[in-house]
Motif scaffolding. Sequence first.
Motif, PDB file in Angstrom:
ATOM      1  N   GLY A 237       0.817  -1.216   0.000  1.00 41.01           N
ATOM      2  CA  GLY A 237       0.000   0.000   0.000  1.00 41.01           C
ATOM      3  C   GLY A 237       0.847   1.261   0.000  1.00 41.01           C
TER       4      GLY A 237
ATOM      5  N   ARG B  52      -4.936  -1.699  -8.034  1.00 39.98           N
ATOM      6  CA  ARG B  52      -4.787  -0.766  -6.913  1.00 39.98           C
ATOM      7  C   ARG B  52      -4.260   0.583  -7.393  1.00 39.98           C
ATOM      8  NH1 ARG B  52      -7.689  -3.837  -5.155  1.00 39.98           N
ATOM      9  NH2 ARG B  52      -7.520  -5.147  -3.282  1.00 39.98           N
TER      10      ARG B  52
ATOM     11  N   GLU C  60      -6.997   2.411  -9.502  1.00 43.29           N
ATOM     12  CA  GLU C  60      -8.015   3.023  -8.643  1.00 43.29           C
ATOM     13  C   GLU C  60      -7.565   4.393  -8.141  1.00 43.29           C
ATOM     14  OE1 GLU C  60      -8.449   0.169  -5.573  1.00 43.29           O
ATOM     15  OE2 GLU C  60      -9.535  -1.288  -6.825  1.00 43.29           O
TER      16      GLU C  60
END
Length: 322
Positions: free
Chosen positions: A41, A100, A103
């Motif tokens: 992340g 990811r 997005e």
Amino acid sequence: MTTFAVGIDVGGTKMAVGIMDPLGQMVAQYTSKAHSGRPPGEVVQAMVEALEKVLAQAGLRRGDVAGIGVGFAGHVYGEKGIVLTSSNLPAWDRYPLRDRLQEQVKVPVILENDSNCAAWAEYRFGAGRGSRYLCYVTFSTGYGLGIVIDGKLYTGATGTAGEIGHTVVDPDGPLCSCGKRGCVMSYACGMAISRMACERVHRGEPTLLRDLSGNAPDHISGEVVAEAARRGDQVAQEILKIAGRYFGIGLSTVVQILNPDRIVIGGGLAKIGPPLMDACLQALNENIHPVLVGSAEILYSELWEEAGVKGAAALVWERIRG
């Protein structure tokens, strides 16, 4: 307005971002180490921040970008947009990196292995131009391979073709970052060179590496080992010969299985030159069938650090714009 492609090359220690125009010219570039050792992340966030910086540098907005190509150091299933695993970065098992990032940036994203991106760049713009059966080999933090056959990038059934670094050459050898023992990469890459150098220092062997890195280092870079070897340090020279030998054994497998007409060698540690490459080429020729000696032209990269970024961006034109 003319649209552009962005390439992001995510390596084990460095992230490079560049913007390419439709003619293949880089109009802006940016590098960062903010992602190194971070979980997925946080790496995605570092990619977004790097993208914003390079767009500002070029005076562009996200709407000017046709797509983003990402080259990632690890086992990558590009078609599904997944990082299967990475030896250089933690906690990446089956991580949906493409989705990811997409997005976050709201721009089409493609994902590919970093060596595949570099291979494509050398084929399109560098030392691989005109080759019909091209292999690009990178010797840096890891040891990777990209393959271009008849103008098409070959990635295999699950996207992981070319993972030559994890070919086992000694089942009882050192532990590799992948969990197996005796992989080529456990001898021949920046991580392996660092391990061997640290082991020799910790054993108390007389070497300049101690003066250059401290008495109890947990990491000694390939560049430091190369500098010690240049100064005549026997331990450093032995380490580079071992790494070079296994580098060449890896190349012998490439030649035996793929029979390329050209092998382009890149990656930062390939610049060490003869102290590494003399042993590499000797091992290559000793470990292939005699009929194959000289069958592949071996060249250094023309693009070097730009290869991953340029290839990732160029794949945008291939896959998104078609």
